[in-house]
Scaffold this motif. Structure first.
Motif: not given
Length: 196
Positions: A38-39, A41-42, A45-46, A78-79, A81-82, A85-86
């Motif tokens: 999770n971290s 991906l964030h 993406n960030t 996209r963020e 969306g993440l 999900v989180s």
């Protein structure tokens, strides 16, 4: 932790088989692995989001909502969306914890002795207090309306959910230890005695 308490109280005779070394390793690996994924991906993406409103964040650490305030319009989907999900994963964990504690409290309330009920509640309430503190402050931080936001409030809320629960966690759990309670009483009595 909720599953551990659930098995210890609702299925005590199966504790050794349900929560053996292999089960503990699998649960720890799942928690650490999902948090790491999770971290990552964030973070990835960030870093790919273009910032149009400068690069100064009104926090002492980079919070995702603060970074999204700095990005160009429509480039942060996209963020978002993440984040959805989180939040879904966190909500699933929250539902699991609530259902575990409903089963635990149902079982505890059926215990005939007052001492047994007190012992069962004293093992569950510290965990529930820490989880409630973390979840309530994190939900407030991420779901408060933008009109209710101010830089100082954002910093206070970020400290509340990122620093306070881990800091009070050992204190809350160790207060069940009678030796620690006795040492704390002696410390307070000696401090009061020295002031007199």
């Amino acid at each position: 932790m909720a599953y551990d308490r659930y098995v210890a109280i609702c299925r005590p005779l199966h504790y050794g088989t349900l929560l053996g070394n292999r089960a503990c390793v699998h649960m720890a690996a799942a928690a650490w692995g999902s948090a790491l994924l999770n971290s990552l991906l964030h973070t990835a993406n960030t870093f790919s989001i273009p910032l149009c409103k400068g690069n100064a964040v009104d926090q002492f650490f980079c919070e995702i909502p603060q970074i999204l305030k700095l990005c160009c319009s429509h480039s942060y989907l996209r963020e978002v969306g993440l984040l959805v999900v989180s939040v879904s994963l966190v909500f699933g964990c929250f539902v699991f914890i609530v259902l575990s504690y409903v089963q635990i409290f149902r079982a505890v309330l059926r215990i005939p002795s007052e001492q047994g009920r007190h012992k069962a509640f004293s093992t569950c309430l510290p965990h529930l207090a820490v989880v409630s503190l973390f979840i309530s402050t994190a939900v407030f931080a991420y779901l408060k309306p933008p009109s209710f936001s101010s830089p100082s409030l954002d910093v206070v809320v970020a400290v509340l959910y990122s620093v306070v629960p881990p800091a009070v966690n050992p204190l809350i759990y160790s207060m069940r230890n009678q030796e620690l309670k006795d040492a704390l009483k002696k410390l307070i009595q000696s401090a009061v005695f020295q002031q007199q």
